[in-house]
Design a protein around this motif. Structure first.
Motif, short mmCIF file in Angstrom:
data_model
loop_
_atom_site.label_atom_id
_atom_site.label_comp_id
_atom_site.label_asym_id
_atom_site.label_seq_id
_atom_site.Cartn_x
_atom_site.Cartn_y
_atom_site.Cartn_z
N ALA A 1 -2.22 11.35 -4.11
CA ALA A 1 -1.82 10.04 -3.57
C ALA A 1 -2.60 9.71 -2.31
N ARG A 2 -2.85 10.71 -1.47
CA ARG A 2 -3.62 10.47 -0.24
C ARG A 2 -5.04 10.01 -0.55
N ASP B 1 0.82 -1.21 0.00
CA ASP B 1 0.00 0.00 0.00
C ASP B 1 0.86 1.26 0.00
N GLU B 2 2.05 1.19 0.59
CA GLU B 2 2.97 2.32 0.56
C GLU B 2 3.52 2.54 -0.85
N ALA C 1 -4.52 6.25 -2.07
CA ALA C 1 -3.94 5.17 -1.27
C ALA C 1 -4.13 5.35 0.23
N HIS D 1 1.64 9.19 -6.26
CA HIS D 1 2.25 10.51 -6.13
C HIS D 1 3.00 10.88 -7.41
N LEU E 1 0.82 6.76 2.74
CA LEU E 1 1.64 7.81 2.14
C LEU E 1 2.62 8.37 3.14
N ALA F 1 0.98 4.24 -2.90
CA ALA F 1 0.94 5.67 -2.60
C ALA F 1 2.07 6.42 -3.32
#
Length: 303
Positions: A218-219, A162-163, A222, A170, A227, A166
């Motif tokens: 991105a926020r 998940d990171e 994800a 971005h 993020l 993000a």
């Protein structure tokens, strides 16, 4: 002579002290899209004010009591030509800066895309992603018509799924919104101003603001927590020349993510309105209070 002096003072103020003061304020960063418009307005107003000051001063030198002087003094003619030449230099220098910066960054990005295509591995699923065999966690994008998102093995190993989503969101936000064009424009304007009048505030602030805009996208895609964790793991390593990526604003970006989550995404509306109002005032104020009356008077005089 009042109009040239006022326009000249406005141009000088918008070129250096005003951007330096605005860069120290926190409220524009709560509305990054509107803040970019404000910075663009400041740059446009500064150039228009300087050009207007040169044109109005040159006209004033050859006009006497509202009527064109048929036999102006030699010194007036010399200064008239000098002011016109100075105005032309400002316009040509600005145009040349736009052209030269555009050509330079285009060539830099083309070389960088070629390099990452040669040394990086193509992601099996994401065709525009290139993976560099480096232990240091890196992630950035190379803008352009044939854009690339570049991540390192170190980033892939350290980021949770998940990171990573993000981070990719971005970088793709940068590419989709063409944030590079915004940064390149301010780079050109920064180069156009003489070194003595040049301020780094607009360029630095714009780079921060486009990162905040990409963070917002991105926020939403994800989540805030993935993020924020990804930003901490990637740190503040700068992107290569011509690329868009992490800047030295990690603390500001983390704090903003926390504030957005706490305020339920309502934060920044007042600041956005303030940015738009100030931007309109900066551009339209001198235009309608000084430039339009001067143009009307000049037209009446020369007709």
């Amino acid at each position: 002579m009042t109009t040239p002096l006022l326009l000249g003072l406005i141009g000088l103020a918008l070129a250096q002290p005003v951007p330096a003061l605005l860069a120290r304020m926190e409220w524009p960063y709560r509305a990054p899209r509107a803040a970019i418009v404000l910075w663009q307005a400041l740059a446009l107003a500064a150039i228009l004010a300087v050009v207007g000051a040169g044109l109005s001063a040159s006209l004033w030198l050859v006009v006497h009591e509202g009527v064109p002087n048929p036999e102006p003094d030699a010194w007036r003619v010399a200064l008239h030509v000098a002011f016109l030449a100075l105005t032309a230099v400002v316009v040509v220098r600005t145009a040349w800066s736009m052209l030269s910066v555009g050509l330079e960054v285009r060539a830099t990005r083309r070389r960088h895309r070629t390099m990452v295509d040669l040394v990086g591995a193509r992601d099996a699923v994401r065709r525009s992603v290139r993976i560099l065999d480096a232990n240091e966690p890196l992630a950035y994008c190379v803008p352009g018509l044939d854009a690339r998102v570049v991540v390192s093995r170190g980033a892939l190993d350290s980021l949770a799924p998940d990171e990573l989503d993000a981070v990719l969101a971005h970088e793709r936000a940068h590419l989709r919104a063409r944030h590079d064009l915004v940064v390149d424009t301010f780079s050109a304007l920064h180069r156009a101003f003489p070194r003595a009048l040049r301020s780094d505030a607009a360029l630095v602030s714009t780079r921060v603001l486009v990162e905040l805009l990409a963070d917002d996208r991105a926020r939403r895609r994800a989540g805030t927590t993935p993020l924020a964790r990804a930003l901490v793991k990637l740190g503040t390593r700068p992107a290569p020349a011509g690329a868009l990526g992490a800047t030295s604003t990690l603390v500001r970006r983390i704090e903003r993510l926390e504030r957005e989550a706490r305020d339920d995404h309502r934060h920044g509306r007042v600041e956005a309105v303030a940015c738009y109002v100030v931007a309109a005032a900066v551009v339209l104020g001198p235009t309608f209070s000084l430039a339009v009356p001067w143009m009307s008077s000049a037209w009446t005089t020369l007709r």
